[in-house]
Every structure is written in structure tokens, then in C-alpha cells.
Design a protein around this motif. Structure first.
Motif, short mmCIF file in Angstrom:
data_model
loop_
_atom_site.label_atom_id
_atom_site.label_comp_id
_atom_site.label_asym_id
_atom_site.label_seq_id
_atom_site.Cartn_x
_atom_site.Cartn_y
_atom_site.Cartn_z
N CYS A 11 0.80 -0.92 -0.12
CA CYS A 11 0.05 0.09 -0.08
C CYS A 11 0.92 1.19 -0.03
O CYS A 11 2.32 1.20 0.70
CB CYS A 11 -0.90 -0.04 0.97
N SER A 12 0.25 2.32 -0.64
CA SER A 12 0.79 3.47 -0.56
C SER A 12 -0.32 4.32 0.14
O SER A 12 -1.47 4.23 -0.30
CB SER A 12 1.29 4.09 -1.90
N PRO A 13 0.06 5.20 0.94
CA PRO A 13 1.26 6.05 1.62
C PRO A 13 2.15 5.23 2.68
O PRO A 13 2.69 6.15 3.32
CB PRO A 13 1.04 7.41 1.89
N ALA A 14 2.20 4.28 2.78
CA ALA A 14 2.90 3.29 3.60
C ALA A 14 2.37 3.02 4.93
O ALA A 14 2.21 3.71 5.90
CB ALA A 14 4.12 4.06 3.99
N LEU A 15 1.71 1.74 4.88
CA LEU A 15 1.22 1.15 6.29
C LEU A 15 2.26 0.03 6.84
O LEU A 15 3.10 -0.61 6.15
CB LEU A 15 0.16 0.31 5.87
#
Length: 111
Positions: A11-15
Motif C-alpha cells: 500500500c501507498s502511502p505506507a502502512l
């Protein structure tokens, strides 16, 4: 569960994935939004301190609330997770394998 974990990693923005604290049951995947990898912030940087001063716990609670409002009910649970870098207890977003396919159950709340 592994399929959900792989989707979250991409995933973006960063999980960030979190560990399940000892004594907690259920099969929910625990994660939180931090943006670290998206913005290149090292894991050892405390986001609550300057220059960032971000309340990551409050941000994730608000994210869960917003998602649940849009979905019309409990879709994304919250609980406690352990930060992998610091072993500190933090607010975790909880995603139960098969969520959306069945009624929310014990995986949506820490027990």
C-alpha cells in the motif's frame, strides 16, 4: 491472512505491520498508517518529536472513524499493536481476514 499482509505491504502511502501483544486473541492483522517508507523516514525516528510532531495514534483513530463512516458501520477496527522497532504499544488498525464477507466478530476488538 498472508494475502492480506501482502496487500498491506504494497500500500501507498505506507502502512506498517504491527505485532500482536501477548495475551491478545483473534486473527486480525494489525497495522497503522505512518507514511515512513513513502517519505523516507527511518524507523528509529520518533514521529511525535520535532521536526514532525505527529500524533500517529490519533491519526489512525481518525482514519478508522472516517473509513467506518463511509462504509456505514464497523469496517476497520482499532485496538493495540506493538511497534516492531520499539516494542511499544500503539493504536493498531485491525483488519480481519474475510472482512466484508461476514459479520464483524471478535477479531474486530481486542479481548
Amino acid at each position: 491472512v498472508e494475502g492480506v499482509v501482502e496487500q498491506l505491504r504494497g500500500c501507498s502511502p505506507a502502512l506498517e505491520l504491527l505485532q500482536t501483544p501477548p495475551g491478545i486473541t483473534g486473527n486480525a492483522v494489525r497495522f497503522r498508517l505512518t507514511g515512513r517508507s513513502h517519505f523516507g523516514i527511518p524507523a528509529d525516528v520518533d514521529l511525535s518529536e520535532p521536526p514532525f510532531v505527529i500524533d500517529v495514534d490519533a491519526m489512525n483513530l481518525e482514519l478508522a472513524r472516517s473509513v467506518n463512516v463511509v462504509q456505514g458501520g464497523i469496517f476497520l477496527g482499532t485496538g493495540i499493536g506493538l511497534d516492531v522497532s520499539t516494542d511499544r504499544a500503539v493504536v493498531a488498525l485491525l483488519w480481519a481476514p474475510g472482512a466484508g464477507l461476514a459479520q464483524p466478530g471478535p477479531a474486530f476488538a481486542d479481548s
